[in-house]
Design a protein around this motif. Structure first.
Motif, short mmCIF file in Angstrom:
data_model
loop_
_atom_site.label_atom_id
_atom_site.label_comp_id
_atom_site.label_asym_id
_atom_site.label_seq_id
_atom_site.Cartn_x
_atom_site.Cartn_y
_atom_site.Cartn_z
N UNK A 174 0.92 -1.06 -0.52
CA UNK A 174 -0.19 0.25 -0.03
C UNK A 174 0.60 1.31 -0.12
N UNK A 175 2.14 1.16 1.05
CA UNK A 175 2.72 2.52 0.71
C UNK A 175 3.38 2.50 -0.62
N UNK A 176 4.03 1.17 -0.81
CA UNK A 176 5.02 1.59 -2.10
C UNK A 176 3.45 2.38 -3.25
N UNK A 177 2.27 2.44 -3.45
CA UNK A 177 1.37 2.80 -3.98
C UNK A 177 1.59 4.51 -4.11
N UNK A 178 2.04 5.05 -2.78
CA UNK A 178 2.05 6.36 -2.28
C UNK A 178 3.11 6.99 -2.21
N UNK A 179 4.49 6.58 -2.32
CA UNK A 179 5.31 7.50 -2.25
C UNK A 179 5.87 6.17 -2.44
N UNK A 180 7.40 6.94 -3.43
CA UNK A 180 8.87 6.34 -4.19
C UNK A 180 8.86 4.66 -2.97
N UNK A 181 8.66 3.93 -3.74
CA UNK A 181 9.29 2.27 -3.40
C UNK A 181 10.92 2.10 -2.93
N UNK A 182 11.43 2.92 -3.82
CA UNK A 182 12.68 2.82 -3.48
C UNK A 182 12.73 3.54 -1.83
N UNK A 183 12.43 3.98 -1.20
CA UNK A 183 12.59 4.42 0.23
C UNK A 183 12.01 2.96 1.28
N UNK A 184 11.50 2.43 1.06
CA UNK A 184 11.02 1.75 1.21
C UNK A 184 12.03 0.39 1.72
N UNK A 185 12.17 0.37 3.13
CA UNK A 185 12.79 -1.10 3.09
C UNK A 185 11.79 -1.91 3.97
N UNK A 186 11.76 -3.45 3.70
CA UNK A 186 10.57 -4.15 4.29
C UNK A 186 11.92 -5.47 4.82
#
Length: 306
Positions: free
Chosen positions: A22-34
């Motif tokens: 859900x978050x990757x659809x709102x912000x730049x996915x490269x700023x997400x670490x899982x």
């Protein structure tokens, strides 16, 4: 939600995966670490295949389509391209009609419908009739659930921790209903222990029924179906049209987290398996997630842990 900085999602179960998607659809996915401690995603969801090709669900085996959560899940399934893999279970399906509970060393068939005869007569393994259990709920004091106004130390402690599903249903319907009926359902839906899971977290609607009406039964009677969003996928609309009771996936429930994992990688999310979170520390500049000898720094953290 803040839209700047780096986001760290702790936990690669279905909650963490869905949050990251859900978050990757709102912000730049490269700023997400899982990060996930094990070497695979999915958490409690796991499907094993035998040498003959038979599928065995080692965790949740199906999903209910009802309510806002049910519709949101089907929308997610559609968004990641699994709509054709959905296996509907209608109300007339044998899976929905033939349900058994193993208790007291024997298999006990559950009623397929709640007629007057099934409501009046106690059926094994239950010790009382369903009518009696319903009357217990209806005649319990209104608002017996814990509220913020409770001031005793035990009440405050229990409220903070959250009343368990087992405690709630034992209190409202009787211990036999909670032990044999509800506990079995929770094993199938959450692959968890009803004594360890919080009712308010897992079933917020049921919690609200008690708080608003003083009764789960009254809440069910006054419940109105959640409206289907206008922009919902066709998959979201099918359950009401076709009378679904639940649904699964042709390749097993584990195909859902695996598909989300693949989608996250394709979007550019940094997914780190085999990375055990040992400590989360909030700093003046953001957050630090300690994983072994490494420290992952970010601005926001989403904890999706058991």
């Amino acid at each position: 939600m803040a839209s700047s900085g780096r986001f760290i999602v702790v936990g690669g179960g279905i909650s963490g995966l869905a949050a990251a998607l859900r978050l990757s659809g709102r912000i730049d996915p490269s700023r997400i670490i899982l990060i996930e401690g094990s070497t695979s995603v999915g958490g409690w969801i796991r499907t094993d295949r035998s040498s003959t090709g038979a599928l065995f669900e080692c965790g949740p085996r199906s999903v209910r389509p009802q309510g806002e959560a049910g519709m949101a899940t089907l929308q997610l399934v559609s968004d990641i391209g699994l709509a054709d893999s959905v296996l509907p279970i209608t109300r007339s399906h044998s899976y929905a009609q033939r349900r058994y509970i193993y208790a007291k060393t024997s298999m006990n068939a559950l009623p397929t419908s709640f007629s007057l005869s099934t409501m009046l007569k106690a059926q094994a393994p239950f010790e009382r009739s369903f009518l009696s259990a319903g009357l217990k709920d209806l005649t319990s004091f209104r608002g017996t659930g814990l509220k913020l106004s409770d001031s005793s130390p035990d009440a405050v402690k229990t409220l903070a921790q959250g009343e368990s599903i087992d405690s709630f249903f034992s209190r409202r319907f009787g211990e036999d209903i909670a032990r044999y009926g509800v506990a079995a359902m929770i094993r199938g839906v959450y692959a968890g222990d009803s004594k360890m899971l919080c009712l308010r977290s897992c079933f917020p609607l049921i919690y609200d029924w008690e708080q608003k009406y003083g009764s789960v039964v009254l809440g069910m009677m006054r419940m109105k179906p959640a409206p289907v969003p206008k922009d919902a996928a066709e998959l979201v609309r099918r359950p009401r049209k076709e009378g679904w009771r639940a649904w699964s996936l042709t390749e097993g429930m584990a195909s859902l987290p695996l598909a989300i994992h693949k989608e996250l990688l394709e979007r550019g999310v940094d997914v780190r398996l085999g990375t055990m979170c040992e400590k989360v520390e909030m700093t003046g500049q953001g957050v630090q997630v300690h994983c072994g000898g490494d420290v992952i720094e970010g601005d926001h953290v989403i904890a999706a842990l058991p």
